[in-house]
Design a protein around this motif. Structure first.
Motif, mmCIF file in Angstrom:
data_model
loop_
_atom_site.group_PDB
_atom_site.id
_atom_site.type_symbol
_atom_site.label_atom_id
_atom_site.label_comp_id
_atom_site.label_asym_id
_atom_site.label_seq_id
_atom_site.Cartn_x
_atom_site.Cartn_y
_atom_site.Cartn_z
ATOM 1 N N LEU A 112 35.809 74.845 -29.948
ATOM 2 C CA LEU A 112 36.240 76.104 -30.550
ATOM 3 C C LEU A 112 36.303 76.020 -32.071
ATOM 4 O O LEU A 112 35.895 76.964 -32.765
ATOM 5 C CB LEU A 112 37.592 76.519 -29.978
ATOM 6 N N MET A 113 36.796 74.923 -32.608
ATOM 7 C CA MET A 113 36.861 74.765 -34.062
ATOM 8 C C MET A 113 35.459 74.697 -34.668
ATOM 9 O O MET A 113 35.212 75.258 -35.732
ATOM 10 C CB MET A 113 37.650 73.514 -34.434
ATOM 11 N N LYS A 114 34.561 74.022 -33.986
ATOM 12 C CA LYS A 114 33.195 73.922 -34.496
ATOM 13 C C LYS A 114 32.536 75.302 -34.524
ATOM 14 O O LYS A 114 31.872 75.661 -35.493
ATOM 15 C CB LYS A 114 32.392 72.957 -33.636
ATOM 16 N N GLN A 115 32.762 76.103 -33.480
ATOM 17 C CA GLN A 115 32.221 77.457 -33.447
ATOM 18 C C GLN A 115 32.811 78.322 -34.557
ATOM 19 O O GLN A 115 32.105 79.098 -35.193
ATOM 20 C CB GLN A 115 32.496 78.109 -32.081
ATOM 21 N N ARG A 143 31.752 74.441 -45.310
ATOM 22 C CA ARG A 143 32.597 74.066 -44.183
ATOM 23 C C ARG A 143 32.820 72.565 -44.159
ATOM 24 O O ARG A 143 32.110 71.813 -44.808
ATOM 25 C CB ARG A 143 31.992 74.536 -42.869
ATOM 26 N N ILE A 144 33.804 72.200 -43.404
ATOM 27 C CA ILE A 144 34.103 70.789 -43.205
ATOM 28 C C ILE A 144 33.646 70.404 -41.812
ATOM 29 O O ILE A 144 33.440 71.254 -40.948
ATOM 30 C CB ILE A 144 35.609 70.490 -43.369
ATOM 31 N N ASN A 145 33.504 69.135 -41.597
ATOM 32 C CA ASN A 145 33.199 68.631 -40.267
ATOM 33 C C ASN A 145 34.491 68.115 -39.646
ATOM 34 O O ASN A 145 35.245 67.385 -40.282
ATOM 35 C CB ASN A 145 32.174 67.505 -40.330
ATOM 36 N N ILE A 146 34.730 68.516 -38.424
ATOM 37 C CA ILE A 146 35.903 68.055 -37.706
ATOM 38 C C ILE A 146 35.576 66.685 -37.131
ATOM 39 O O ILE A 146 34.667 66.550 -36.319
ATOM 40 C CB ILE A 146 36.275 69.035 -36.567
ATOM 41 N N GLY A 147 36.328 65.685 -37.568
ATOM 42 C CA GLY A 147 36.107 64.339 -37.090
ATOM 43 C C GLY A 147 37.201 63.894 -36.138
ATOM 44 O O GLY A 147 38.146 64.619 -35.833
#
Length: 169
Positions: free
Chosen positions: A116-119, A127-131
């Motif tokens: 959901l966060m990536k979408q 944007r940032i990448n969620i790691g």
């Protein structure tokens, strides 16, 4: 800004000469972008507020569950203490069950949250990448909250006099 006012007046006169039936409306791009980010700032504030409320309700529910379990297992705790169990062992017994539940919940929720966060982040140009560090941090904070909530009531149950719990037998 005097140049901007002159340009706006000239654009308005051109607009009205070409489209007299339609009103002249304009907006600066930086104002439009600022409005967009104000909307996200309000969304962030509401999300923080409701997250805090949800965490408080969750901690209260967890505390109630621990209170119920301690009441149900009073005799077991008393017997374990009489047989030599330390407070640390009793805390591990109570906390271990809840930590397992938190880990299972995390294993189910983390992939969904990542997706959901990536979408959601795809809508932004920058944007940032969620790691994994974000999720590990959330897991550690959740475990600390669980340990603090469970530990408080479990310590009180573990420090209680076993004679009081076994008196009715």
């Amino acid at each position: 800004m005097p140049q901007a006012e002159e340009v706006i007046e000239e654009l308005q006169s051109l607009w009205l000469s070409n489209y007299p039936d339609f009103p002249f409306k304009y907006r600066f791009l930086d104002d439009a972008i600022a409005g967009f980010y104000e909307e996200y700032q309000r969304l962030l504030s509401l999300t923080q507020l409701f997250s805090g409320i949800a965490i408080a309700i969750g901690c209260l529910g967890l505390y109630g569950l621990v209170l119920f379990m301690a009441e149900q297992r009073t005799k077991e705790i008393g017997i374990r203490k009489v047989l030599g169990a330390s407070v640390q062992q009793l805390l591990t017994l109570f906390s271990g069950e809840f930590i397992k539940l938190v880990l299972i919940a995390f294993a189910l929720a983390a992939p969904l949250a990542y997706f959901l966060m990536k979408q959601w982040l795809e809508n932004f140009v920058y944007r940032i990448n969620i790691g994994a560090t974000v999720f590990i941090g959330c897991l550690l904070i959740t475990l600390l909250l669980v340990i603090a909530t469970v530990g408080y009531r479990s310590t009180r149950a573990a420090l209680a006099n076993p004679v009081n719990s076994l008196r009715n037998e």
